[in-house]
Design an enzyme around this catalytic site. Structure first.
Site, PDB file in Angstrom:
ATOM      1  N   ASP A   1       3.487  -5.838  11.000  1.00 42.84           N
ATOM      2  CA  ASP A   1       2.329  -6.616  11.440  1.00 42.84           C
ATOM      3  C   ASP A   1       2.186  -7.848  10.550  1.00 42.84           C
ATOM      4  O   ASP A   1       2.926  -7.996   9.572  1.00 42.84           O
ATOM      5  CB  ASP A   1       1.050  -5.765  11.381  1.00 42.84           C
ATOM      6  CG  ASP A   1       0.709  -5.365   9.945  1.00 42.84           C
ATOM      7  OD1 ASP A   1       1.642  -5.160   9.139  1.00 42.84           O
ATOM      8  OD2 ASP A   1      -0.485  -5.244   9.615  1.00 42.84           O
TER       9      ASP A   1
ATOM     10  N   ASP B   1      -6.494   5.151   2.511  1.00 45.39           N
ATOM     11  CA  ASP B   1      -5.492   5.178   1.437  1.00 45.39           C
ATOM     12  C   ASP B   1      -5.771   4.032   0.504  1.00 45.39           C
ATOM     13  O   ASP B   1      -6.219   2.966   0.942  1.00 45.39           O
ATOM     14  CB  ASP B   1      -4.086   5.017   2.017  1.00 45.39           C
ATOM     15  CG  ASP B   1      -3.807   3.570   2.375  1.00 45.39           C
ATOM     16  OD1 ASP B   1      -3.318   2.830   1.496  1.00 45.39           O
ATOM     17  OD2 ASP B   1      -4.097   3.160   3.522  1.00 45.39           O
TER      18      ASP B   1
ATOM     19  N   CYS C   1     -11.379  19.714 -11.493  1.00 43.48           N
ATOM     20  CA  CYS C   1     -10.003  19.228 -11.663  1.00 43.48           C
ATOM     21  C   CYS C   1      -9.397  19.790 -12.951  1.00 43.48           C
ATOM     22  O   CYS C   1     -10.100  20.240 -13.843  1.00 43.48           O
ATOM     23  CB  CYS C   1      -9.947  17.698 -11.645  1.00 43.48           C
ATOM     24  SG  CYS C   1     -10.311  16.895 -13.213  1.00 43.48           S
TER      25      CYS C   1
ATOM     26  N   CYS D   1     -10.863  18.129 -16.180  1.00 42.56           N
ATOM     27  CA  CYS D   1     -12.214  18.529 -16.587  1.00 42.56           C
ATOM     28  C   CYS D   1     -12.297  20.009 -16.946  1.00 42.56           C
ATOM     29  O   CYS D   1     -13.149  20.399 -17.744  1.00 42.56           O
ATOM     30  CB  CYS D   1     -13.206  18.179 -15.480  1.00 42.56           C
ATOM     31  SG  CYS D   1     -13.485  16.391 -15.360  1.00 42.56           S
TER      32      CYS D   1
ATOM     33  N   HIS E   1      -7.987  13.309 -12.303  1.00 40.19           N
ATOM     34  CA  HIS E   1      -9.441  13.383 -12.111  1.00 40.19           C
ATOM     35  C   HIS E   1      -9.881  12.495 -10.943  1.00 40.19           C
ATOM     36  O   HIS E   1     -10.648  12.931 -10.081  1.00 40.19           O
ATOM     37  CB  HIS E   1     -10.193  12.976 -13.383  1.00 40.19           C
ATOM     38  CG  HIS E   1     -11.669  12.896 -13.159  1.00 40.19           C
ATOM     39  ND1 HIS E   1     -12.455  14.026 -13.051  1.00 40.19           N
ATOM     40  CD2 HIS E   1     -12.493  11.845 -12.940  1.00 40.19           C
ATOM     41  CE1 HIS E   1     -13.701  13.662 -12.796  1.00 40.19           C
ATOM     42  NE2 HIS E   1     -13.757  12.344 -12.716  1.00 40.19           N
TER      43      HIS E   1
ATOM     44  N   CYS F   1     -16.934  19.353 -12.534  1.00 44.30           N
ATOM     45  CA  CYS F   1     -15.714  18.962 -11.801  1.00 44.30           C
ATOM     46  C   CYS F   1     -14.667  20.069 -11.951  1.00 44.30           C
ATOM     47  O   CYS F   1     -14.498  20.640 -13.029  1.00 44.30           O
ATOM     48  CB  CYS F   1     -15.170  17.644 -12.332  1.00 44.30           C
ATOM     49  SG  CYS F   1     -13.598  17.170 -11.575  1.00 44.30           S
TER      50      CYS F   1
ATOM     51  N   ASP G   1       3.848   2.866   5.257  1.00 44.12           N
ATOM     52  CA  ASP G   1       3.378   1.632   5.881  1.00 44.12           C
ATOM     53  C   ASP G   1       4.602   0.841   6.335  1.00 44.12           C
ATOM     54  O   ASP G   1       5.741   1.305   6.226  1.00 44.12           O
ATOM     55  CB  ASP G   1       2.465   0.853   4.928  1.00 44.12           C
ATOM     56  CG  ASP G   1       3.190   0.424   3.670  1.00 44.12           C
ATOM     57  OD1 ASP G   1       4.411   0.619   3.577  1.00 44.12           O
ATOM     58  OD2 ASP G   1       2.534  -0.112   2.766  1.00 44.12           O
ATOM     59  N   SER G   2       4.379  -0.363   6.833  1.00 47.55           N
ATOM     60  CA  SER G   2       5.473  -1.088   7.480  1.00 47.55           C
ATOM     61  C   SER G   2       6.148  -2.094   6.569  1.00 47.55           C
ATOM     62  O   SER G   2       7.159  -2.679   6.929  1.00 47.55           O
ATOM     63  CB  SER G   2       4.919  -1.855   8.677  1.00 47.55           C
ATOM     64  OG  SER G   2       4.043  -2.881   8.207  1.00 47.55           O
ATOM     65  N   GLY G   3       5.573  -2.315   5.391  1.00 46.06           N
ATOM     66  CA  GLY G   3       6.106  -3.358   4.521  1.00 46.06           C
ATOM     67  C   GLY G   3       5.454  -4.711   4.779  1.00 46.06           C
ATOM     68  O   GLY G   3       5.556  -5.619   3.954  1.00 46.06           O
ATOM     69  N   GLY G   4       4.793  -4.832   5.929  1.00 41.82           N
ATOM     70  CA  GLY G   4       4.197  -6.131   6.282  1.00 41.82           C
ATOM     71  C   GLY G   4       3.222  -6.618   5.223  1.00 41.82           C
ATOM     72  O   GLY G   4       3.310  -7.757   4.759  1.00 41.82           O
ATOM     73  N   PHE G   5       2.322  -5.755   4.823  1.00 43.81           N
ATOM     74  CA  PHE G   5       1.304  -6.173   3.856  1.00 43.81           C
ATOM     75  C   PHE G   5       1.932  -6.678   2.561  1.00 43.81           C
ATOM     76  O   PHE G   5       1.536  -7.710   2.022  1.00 43.81           O
ATOM     77  CB  PHE G   5       0.342  -5.017   3.570  1.00 43.81           C
ATOM     78  CG  PHE G   5      -0.723  -5.388   2.587  1.00 43.81           C
ATOM     79  CD1 PHE G   5      -1.814  -6.159   2.971  1.00 43.81           C
ATOM     80  CD2 PHE G   5      -0.648  -4.996   1.258  1.00 43.81           C
ATOM     81  CE1 PHE G   5      -2.792  -6.526   2.063  1.00 43.81           C
ATOM     82  CE2 PHE G   5      -1.619  -5.350   0.342  1.00 43.81           C
ATOM     83  CZ  PHE G   5      -2.695  -6.121   0.751  1.00 43.81           C
TER      84      PHE G   5
ATOM     85  N   GLN H   1      -5.359  -5.893  14.060  1.00 44.65           N
ATOM     86  CA  GLN H   1      -5.614  -7.060  13.211  1.00 44.65           C
ATOM     87  C   GLN H   1      -6.764  -7.861  13.819  1.00 44.65           C
ATOM     88  O   GLN H   1      -7.594  -7.284  14.503  1.00 44.65           O
ATOM     89  CB  GLN H   1      -4.336  -7.902  13.061  1.00 44.65           C
ATOM     90  CG  GLN H   1      -3.262  -7.228  12.184  1.00 44.65           C
ATOM     91  CD  GLN H   1      -3.640  -7.230  10.697  1.00 44.65           C
ATOM     92  OE1 GLN H   1      -4.649  -7.826  10.278  1.00 44.65           O
ATOM     93  NE2 GLN H   1      -2.854  -6.509   9.886  1.00 44.65           N
TER      94      GLN H   1
ATOM     95  N   GLY I   1      -5.572  -5.639   7.573  1.00 45.24           N
ATOM     96  CA  GLY I   1      -6.126  -6.962   7.292  1.00 45.24           C
ATOM     97  C   GLY I   1      -7.515  -6.973   6.696  1.00 45.24           C
ATOM     98  O   GLY I   1      -8.140  -8.019   6.592  1.00 45.24           O
TER      99      GLY I   1
END
Lengths: 393, 393
Positions: free
Chosen positions: B148, B269, B309, B312, B338, B307, B94-98, B192, B219
Site C-alpha cells: 500500500d 500492533d 508478570c 513484578c 512488563h 501485576c 505487514d507488506s513492507g509498504g510503511f 487508506q 496511514g
C-alpha cells in the site's frame, strides 16, 4: 546444616585433580565447578531461572561494582544480594581488590588499606580489610573474599613480595574483623606472590595455616603467558592444604578449566564465556567459532550438534547468526546461555572423569580436539574490550 | 480446521466495541488483541516462551526488514518464519509498504510498484503488489498484508486520493497474485485515505467489498494529533463490513487501545510498549513511569502492585531501577515483559468488559485513572528514537 563443608569425593591418582562437594547455606556445589559472573548483580543477559536451567550451582558477584552502585547498604536493606537479584543458590563475592587495581583511578595503597577514585564518577573511596568484611556482610554471599593486592604482570620480585606480605597482614585483619559479622558466611584466603614460585609457595603455606575454610588463587590471568600461569599453579598447589577447596580467580576458558583441574583447582570463575559470547564467539568441542561469519548464514543445525542448552535445542545456527548480525538483544542471551552451559557441562564431565578414574584421558582427548583462541586473538580481544569499557565510562 | 474464521462473541450496545474470536492455522486469537512486534523475527529482548507466558496470542513481523536481512528466500528454506524464529502461534506480516515510506531512501512510486534503496546498504530494491505476495508466502505468516502507499501527515487531499486509488488497484492485483501461493494464508486489505473523512469512507467501502477476510486501517499514527486519528476512525468504521476483523496498524499506547476498541477496532500492533520500555518507560494503571528516576532506587514493591508478570512477581522496582541505570541487558527484558503483559492484560480486560456489557464504564474508569504521556513528551521521544536510528544506520 553446617554453614560450610567440603568433602573430597575422588582424587585422580595421576594428577592433582579431585572431585568434591561443597555445602553452603544456599545449597550444595559439586566440584570441579565453573561459576558464572554476575558483576552488577546480574549475569549479563541471563535470568536466574536460566542459570538454574543451564546447571549453575554457584554464581559470583563483584563487590567493587556493587558497593559503588547501588551500594551495599541498599542491598542489605533488601535482605542481601540473594533476594535483591532473585538468586537463591550459593553465591560468592570477591573483595573488590582486583577491580580497584584494574578499574579504579589514582589508587593509593597504605598499610591501612587502599584509597581510589570510583571509575563511575571519580568520587574518592577507601577500602580496608575491615570495611570489606562489613560490605560483604551487607551483600550476604555464602563465600566471601578478603581485600588483597594484585600486582599484575610484569612485576619485580620485590613488588610481588611486598604486595604478598601486605595481603597476608590484611588476611589476618580480615579474619579478625569477620568475627563481628555473619557466621554463616565463609571467608576464603587469597594466595598471591606474583610470578615467583617461591613466593607463591610461601603465600600458600601462610594462608593455608590460617583458619580459612577455602583458598582462592589470585593475581593470575592478568596478562602473563598461559605457560607462566600453569607454572605458578604447579608451585602453589602442593603447598595448599588438601582438605580445603581451591578457587582459581578469574579463570577462564574451556581449556583453562581442563588444565586447571589437573593442577588441583576446584572452582573457577570468569566473565570470558559471557563476554566472548556477546562478541560472537561461541564454544564448540572443537574450539570457539564466530557465529557472525558467513558460513552460519544457512546452517540449519544448532551451534553445537548434541548440545542440550536452550539455544541449541530450539534454534538453528542460522537464526542465531541472524540475531547476532542484526545485534538483536535475544542474541546476547542465546549466546551467553550456550557458552555458560558449555562450561558447566564441561565441569560436570571433568567431575565424572575424575570419579571414574579417567581424568588424564579426558584431558588429553579434550585438548587434542579443542583448538584454543591464539594468544594473539586473545590480546586483540582484550584491547577491544578495554576500548569499549573506556568509552562506556 | 478452516484456515481462517472470525466470529463475533459480543457487541457493546453503546459503542462500536466488539469481542471476537479469530481462527488461524496456528491457533485462536481472542479479540480485542494487542500484537507485539517482532521486527527482525524477534520481539526485542523477549523469547517466544516468554511471549506465550505473557499471554501473546499473535505476533507481527516486518516484511521490509526480513526481506533485506536475512532475506525471505532464506527464511523459506527454514520452513518459514514460524520455525525460523521458534514461534508456533499465529503471526501477521505487514507488506513492507510503511517501512519503504519511512525508512527507505530515494523511493520512486509508479503504477507498477515502488523502487527504493535499502536503508542498510543503499542497494536498489523494488516491491510490487505481486512480489510482496511472493515474499509473504515465503515468510509464511497466517495473516498477510498487501503493498500500500502511506502518505504520512500532513498531506493534501489530492495526494491522499492518488495514494488511495493506487492502493486500491494494488489491492486488487495482490488478491489476484495471491491465488498462486499458499491458500492457508489470509490476506487483509489496507484502508487508506489520508486525513480526509470522505476518502476514508470510500476506501473502507471499496476494500470491504473485495474478498478480503479482514481489513487493516493504515496511514494513521504517522504524526497527526490523536484527535484527528480518532476522527478518521469515526468516519471509517461505519463503512467497514461488520463481519470482518479490523486491525488498526501501528497503534499504540494503552489509552489508544482502550479508545480504539470503542471505535470498532479488534486488533492492534505497535513497537511502542517495547520501545518505551527500553528507554525506561513502564506502564502502570496510572500512566507511564520512568523507572530510572531516583524515587525507585529504594522501592521494595514491584513496578506495578498486583501485576502478574514475571518481572513484578520476582523483582523489586529497586532492582529493575538498578538494572536500568547500569544498562544491564536483563533490564530490557524485564521492562519489555512488563509492558507487553500490561497491554495483553488490558486487551483481555477490554474483552471481558465487552462480554459483560461493561465496556463504556471500563473505558471511562481507565481513562480517568490513566495519565497519557503528553503529545510534547511523545514528540520528544520520537525525535530521540529517530536520532538513535539514524546513528545506527
Amino acid at each position: 546444616m553446617a554453614s560450610f563443608a567440603f568433602t573430597i569425593d575422588a582424587e585422580c591418582p595421576e594428577s592433582w585433580a579431585r572431585a568434591g562437594t561443597i555445602t553452603t547455606p544456599h545449597g550444595v556445589i559439586h566440584t570441579p565447578i565453573f561459576m558464572p559472573v554476575g558483576t552488577q548483580a546480574t549475569v549479563k543477559s541471563v535470568s536466574p531461572e536460566e542459570l538454574r536451567a543451564v546447571g549453575a550451582e554457584i554464581i559470583l558477584a563483584n563487590t567493587y561494582h556493587l558497593m559503588l552502585r547501588p551500594g551495599s547498604e541498599l542491598i542489605a536493606e533488601f535482605g542481601g544480594l540473594h533476594s535483591f537479584m532473585h538468586w537463591d543458590g550459593p553465591m560468592l563475592t570477591d573483595s573488590g581488590g582486583f577491580q580497584v587495581f584494574s578499574l579504579g583511578h589514582l589508587r593509593k595503597v597504605s598499610e591501612e588499606g587502599v584509597a581510589f577514585k570510583s571509575h563511575l564518577d571519580g568520587s574518592p573511596r577507601t577500602l580496608t580489610p575491615e570495611s570489606v568484611m562489613r560490605i560483604e556482610a551487607e551483600l550476604g554471599a555464602d563465600i566471601i573474599l578478603p581485600l588483597d593486592i594484585c600486582v599484575g604482570y610484569p612485576c619485580t620480585t620485590e613488588q610481588a613480595r611486598a604486595a604478598m606480605e601486605t595481603t597476608h597482614r590484611w588476611a589476618e585483619r580480615a579474619l579478625a574483623a569477620k568475627q563481628q559479622y555473619r557466621p554463616e558466611q565463609t571467608l576464603f584466603g587469597i594466595v598471591q606472590g606474583g610470578f615467583d614460585a617461591e613466593l607463591r609457595q610461601q603465600s600458600a603455606r601462610f594462608l593455608g595455616d590460617l583458619p580459612f575454610p577455602g583458598l582462592s588463587i589470585g593475581g593470575l590471568s592478568v596478562g602473563e603467558p598461559k605457560a607462566m600461569m600453569w607454572e605458578m599453579l604447579r608451585a602453589t598447589t602442593p603447598a595448599l592444604p588438601r582438605l580445603k577447596p581451591r578457587h582459581l580467580l578469574g579463570v577462564g576458558s574451556p581449556e583453562d578449566l581442563v588444565i586447571g583441574v589437573g593442577l588441583g583447582m576446584d572452582m573457577f570463575d570468569c566473565v570470558l564465556p559471557t563476554r566472548v559470547a556477546r562478541h560472537g564467539g561461541l564454544f564448540t568441542p572443537h574450539g570457539r567459532v564466530s557465529i557472525k561469519t558467513a558460513r552460519f548464514r544457512t546452517e540449519k543445525g544448532p551451534i553445537e550438534e548434541g548440545c542440550d542448552c536452550y539455544t541449541c535445542r530450539n534454534y538453528s545456527a542460522a537464526y542465531v547468526h541472524h540475531l547476532a548480525r542484526t545485534e538483536e538483544q535475544l542474541y546476547y542471551r542465546l549466546g551467553s546461555i550456550h557458552n555458560i552451559r558449555f562450561m558447566l557441562r564441561l565441569a560436570r564431565s571433568l567431575r565424572e572423569a575424575i570419579l571414574t578414574g579417567n581424568y588424564p584421558q579426558f584431558r588429553d582427548e579434550f585438548l587434542a580436539r579443542y583448538t584454543p583462541a591464539s594468544e594473539q586473538v586473545r590480546d586483540a580481544q582484550r584491547e577491544k574490550w578495554k576500548a569499549a569499557r573506556a568509552q562506556r565510562d
